[in-house]
Design a protein around this motif. Structure first.
Motif, short mmCIF file in Angstrom:
data_model
loop_
_atom_site.label_atom_id
_atom_site.label_comp_id
_atom_site.label_asym_id
_atom_site.label_seq_id
_atom_site.Cartn_x
_atom_site.Cartn_y
_atom_site.Cartn_z
N LEU A 83 0.70 -1.14 -0.49
CA LEU A 83 -0.35 -0.08 -0.61
C LEU A 83 0.69 1.25 -0.24
N GLU A 84 1.92 1.64 0.61
CA GLU A 84 3.07 2.09 0.94
C GLU A 84 3.06 2.49 -0.44
N GLU A 85 4.48 1.77 -1.26
CA GLU A 85 4.67 2.38 -2.33
C GLU A 85 3.54 2.20 -3.61
N ALA A 86 2.44 2.17 -3.42
CA ALA A 86 1.71 2.21 -4.34
C ALA A 86 0.45 3.89 -4.01
N VAL A 87 0.80 4.31 -2.72
CA VAL A 87 0.16 5.86 -2.26
C VAL A 87 1.52 6.45 -3.02
N HIS A 88 3.02 6.21 -2.69
CA HIS A 88 3.84 7.27 -3.11
C HIS A 88 3.85 7.15 -4.63
N ALA A 89 3.77 5.92 -5.03
CA ALA A 89 3.48 6.26 -6.53
C ALA A 89 2.75 6.82 -7.42
N LEU A 90 1.12 6.88 -7.01
CA LEU A 90 -0.04 7.90 -6.73
C LEU A 90 0.09 9.28 -6.53
N ILE A 91 1.43 9.57 -5.92
CA ILE A 91 1.82 11.38 -5.56
C ILE A 91 2.59 11.42 -6.30
N LYS A 92 3.77 10.47 -7.33
CA LYS A 92 4.20 10.75 -7.84
C LYS A 92 3.35 11.21 -9.16
N ARG A 93 2.79 10.64 -9.62
CA ARG A 93 1.98 10.48 -11.26
C ARG A 93 0.96 11.57 -10.81
N ASP A 94 0.52 11.92 -9.70
CA ASP A 94 -0.38 13.01 -9.53
C ASP A 94 -0.37 14.14 -8.62
N PRO A 95 0.23 15.58 -8.55
CA PRO A 95 1.07 16.21 -7.82
C PRO A 95 -0.72 16.41 -6.55
#
Length: 215
Positions: A11-23
């Motif tokens: 989950l943490e990896e996915a959340v960080h990927a989301l933040i990187k993708r969508d500021p």
């Protein structure tokens, strides 16, 4: 390939990927913090547990599930398929829920339904497979996909808390409808399930800040 949220680190990896993708999600994350992964048992027992809780208070649902799971050892589709309707009713299940569980048990027993393979299917296809079953609505389908199967892209478009969180977090003029939630979540594919966890966490934090929910 379907992504799964099996562990907190997933989950943490996915959340960080989301933040990187969508500021736009960075300030959301700063208020929400890292959400905690929630998982429930998969298979027939997991779906039956969710069905038992539909439209009931947490306490009532827990009491009924406690009686139901204690009455059958093991608790599986065969046990429910063979159980007398009046026995299930005495355990606290409504007629509608008995009908739903009996139908699920028959479909699984006849191998027309395999709940576990839904974890590998496209999230939208898996959602529609579930809601095509009698007594299984969108909320039940989404909760099963997210929390029992850990489907990384399941998206609870009808969840009021997620809708309200998106309204606040994205500065929308009104809470988005279930229909509007689908295009809003497109930028977060194939991690919409992780986005849902983040929005739930944001909802709790935002409402506490507004004094709506108890601390």
């Amino acid at each position: 390939m379907t992504l799964h949220l099996e562990t907190q680190s997933d989950l943490e990896e996915a959340v960080h990927a989301l933040i990187k993708r969508d500021p736009r999600l960075r300030p959301v994350f700063e208020i929400a913090g890292m959400p905690a992964l929630r998982r429930r048992e998969p298979g027939f027992a997991g779906l039956a547990h969710i069905v038992c809780g539909q439209q009931l208070s947490t306490a009532s649902a827990a009491a009924i599930w406690g009686r139901l799971s204690a009455a059958f050892d093991p608790f599986d589709h065969d046990a429910v398929r063979r159980a007398r309707t009046d026995r299930l009713g005495r355990l606290g299940l409504s007629a509608a829920k008995i009908k739903t569980l009996k139908h699920l048990a028959r479909e699984i027993g006849a191998q027309r339904l395999n709940l576990d393979v839904l974890a590998e299917e496209d999230a939208d296809a898996a959602h529609h497979t579930l809601i095509a079953l009698p007594g299984i609505g969108p909320w039940t389908a989404d909760v099963y996909l997210l929390f029992c199967l850990g489907h990384g892209d399941a998206w609870p478009a009808g969840d009021l808390a997620v809708q309200e969180a998106i309204k606040i977090g994205l500065g929308l003029p009104a809470r988005p409808t279930e229909k509007q939630m689908a295009p809003l979540a497109e930028p977060w594919r194939p991690l919409r399930g992780a986005a849902a966890h983040l929005w739930w966490s944001y909802y709790r934090a935002a409402k506490k800040r507004e004094g709506v929910l108890p601390a």
